[in-house]
Design a protein around this motif. Structure first.
Motif, PDB file in Angstrom:
ATOM      1  N   ARG A  81      30.141   8.321   7.605  1.00 50.25           N
ATOM      2  CA  ARG A  81      28.716   8.304   7.902  1.00 50.25           C
ATOM      3  C   ARG A  81      28.413   7.428   9.116  1.00 50.25           C
ATOM      4  O   ARG A  81      29.242   6.660   9.580  1.00 50.25           O
ATOM      5  CB  ARG A  81      27.944   7.800   6.681  1.00 50.25           C
ATOM      6  CG  ARG A  81      27.903   8.761   5.516  1.00 50.25           C
ATOM      7  CD  ARG A  81      27.522   8.092   4.217  1.00 50.25           C
ATOM      8  NE  ARG A  81      26.522   7.053   4.357  1.00 50.25           N
ATOM      9  CZ  ARG A  81      25.199   7.263   4.326  1.00 50.25           C
ATOM     10  NH1 ARG A  81      24.742   8.488   4.172  1.00 50.25           N
ATOM     11  NH2 ARG A  81      24.355   6.259   4.442  1.00 50.25           N
ATOM     12  N   ALA A 142      28.757  14.321   7.742  1.00 49.54           N
ATOM     13  CA  ALA A 142      27.756  13.281   7.977  1.00 49.54           C
ATOM     14  C   ALA A 142      26.764  13.708   9.039  1.00 49.54           C
ATOM     15  O   ALA A 142      27.108  14.359  10.028  1.00 49.54           O
ATOM     16  CB  ALA A 142      28.452  11.988   8.398  1.00 49.54           C
ATOM     17  N   THR A 148      24.240  12.954   4.082  1.00 47.25           N
ATOM     18  CA  THR A 148      25.535  13.623   4.068  1.00 47.25           C
ATOM     19  C   THR A 148      25.347  15.027   3.532  1.00 47.25           C
ATOM     20  O   THR A 148      24.909  15.214   2.396  1.00 47.25           O
ATOM     21  CB  THR A 148      26.539  12.866   3.181  1.00 47.25           C
ATOM     22  OG1 THR A 148      26.653  11.520   3.640  1.00 47.25           O
ATOM     23  CG2 THR A 148      27.905  13.528   3.225  1.00 47.25           C
ATOM     24  N   THR A 212      22.075  11.521  -0.121  1.00 49.59           N
ATOM     25  CA  THR A 212      21.919  10.155   0.371  1.00 49.59           C
ATOM     26  C   THR A 212      22.455   9.201  -0.694  1.00 49.59           C
ATOM     27  O   THR A 212      21.950   9.207  -1.816  1.00 49.59           O
ATOM     28  CB  THR A 212      20.442   9.834   0.642  1.00 49.59           C
ATOM     29  OG1 THR A 212      19.913  10.821   1.541  1.00 49.59           O
ATOM     30  CG2 THR A 212      20.292   8.447   1.256  1.00 49.59           C
TER      31      THR A 212
END
Length: 223
Positions: A81, A142, A148, A212
């Motif tokens: 991420r 990501a 994500t 999230t």
């Protein structure tokens, strides 16, 4: 340039590789028995377990962890991420604790998503998705905004928890939400949703939405 090989007496499979913006490399896969990724042997809890390892830009080992329990766990997705956290996805059977408490499968196998700390591999959060059939989170990617995107397959029905209906609006026509909302009338807030595979063809349907870690299975409007 460099190359690394890892292995042992049992089965080992490397499934995914991802790189961070700083040049570190993450590797995720599945193993039986034990595997040494450079930081000492990791032992399977039984069946197949998931491994995740972080290497620096020259291939040196930084950390490695094993994730699993007594039954079979498989990994299929890996991404890094924008905040540096590492997200791993796959499937599991029975009950498994990735570090945040026990997740229990609702049937054959369920999908999972786990977020790990980039400095140590420690658990940040984890979630499951599934129903009575075969379910798997097969890929993760990501986004720049911190969400994500995840995609997977399910058989029969799957409980997604609280998701935004807009996230389901772009899913395949072989699935629907039990709330019965259409994209034009979908609520902007997250609601509990169960999806059901289409009757034809008789195979797993596909779903996708944004995840999230601070609010699992929730996405922003308009995705």
């Amino acid at each position: 340039m460099w190359a690394k090989g890892f292995g042992g007496a049992g089965m080992q499979r490397g499934h995914r590789v991802a790189a961070s913006s700083s040049g570190d490399v993450y590797v995720a896969g599945t193993f039986e028995g034990s595997i040494d990724l450079g930081g000492g042997a990791l032992e399977s809890h039984g069946g197949t377990d998931v491994f995740v390892a972080k290497l620096d830009g020259s291939g040196a080992h930084l950390w490695s962890v094993a994730l699993g329990d007594a039954l079979a766990e498989e990994t299929f997705g890996l991404t890094v991420r924008s905040d540096g956290n590492v997200v791993v996805s796959g499937s599991f059977e029975g009950a498994v604790d990735f570090g945040g408490g026990v997740l229990s499968s609702a049937g054959d196998s369920d999908g999972f998503v786990v977020a790990l700390d980039p400095t140590s591999g420690a658990h940040i959060c984890s979630s499951r998705v599934g129903g009575p059939g075969y379910d798997v989170v097969s890929a993760v990617a990501a986004e720049d905004d911190g969400d994500t995107d995840i995609i997977g397959m399910f058989g029969a029905t799957a409980d997604l928890g609280a998701v935004d209906w807009w996230a389901l609006a772009s899913a395949t026509s072989s699935m629907h939400g039990s709330a019965g909302a259409s994209p034009s009338s979908a609520p902007a807030s997250a609601v509990p949703v169960t999806i059901t595979a289409g009757a034809s063809p008789p195979c797993p349907a596909v779903w996708c939405w944004a995840w999230t870690p601070t609010a699992p299975w929730t996405s922003g409007a308009g995705r």
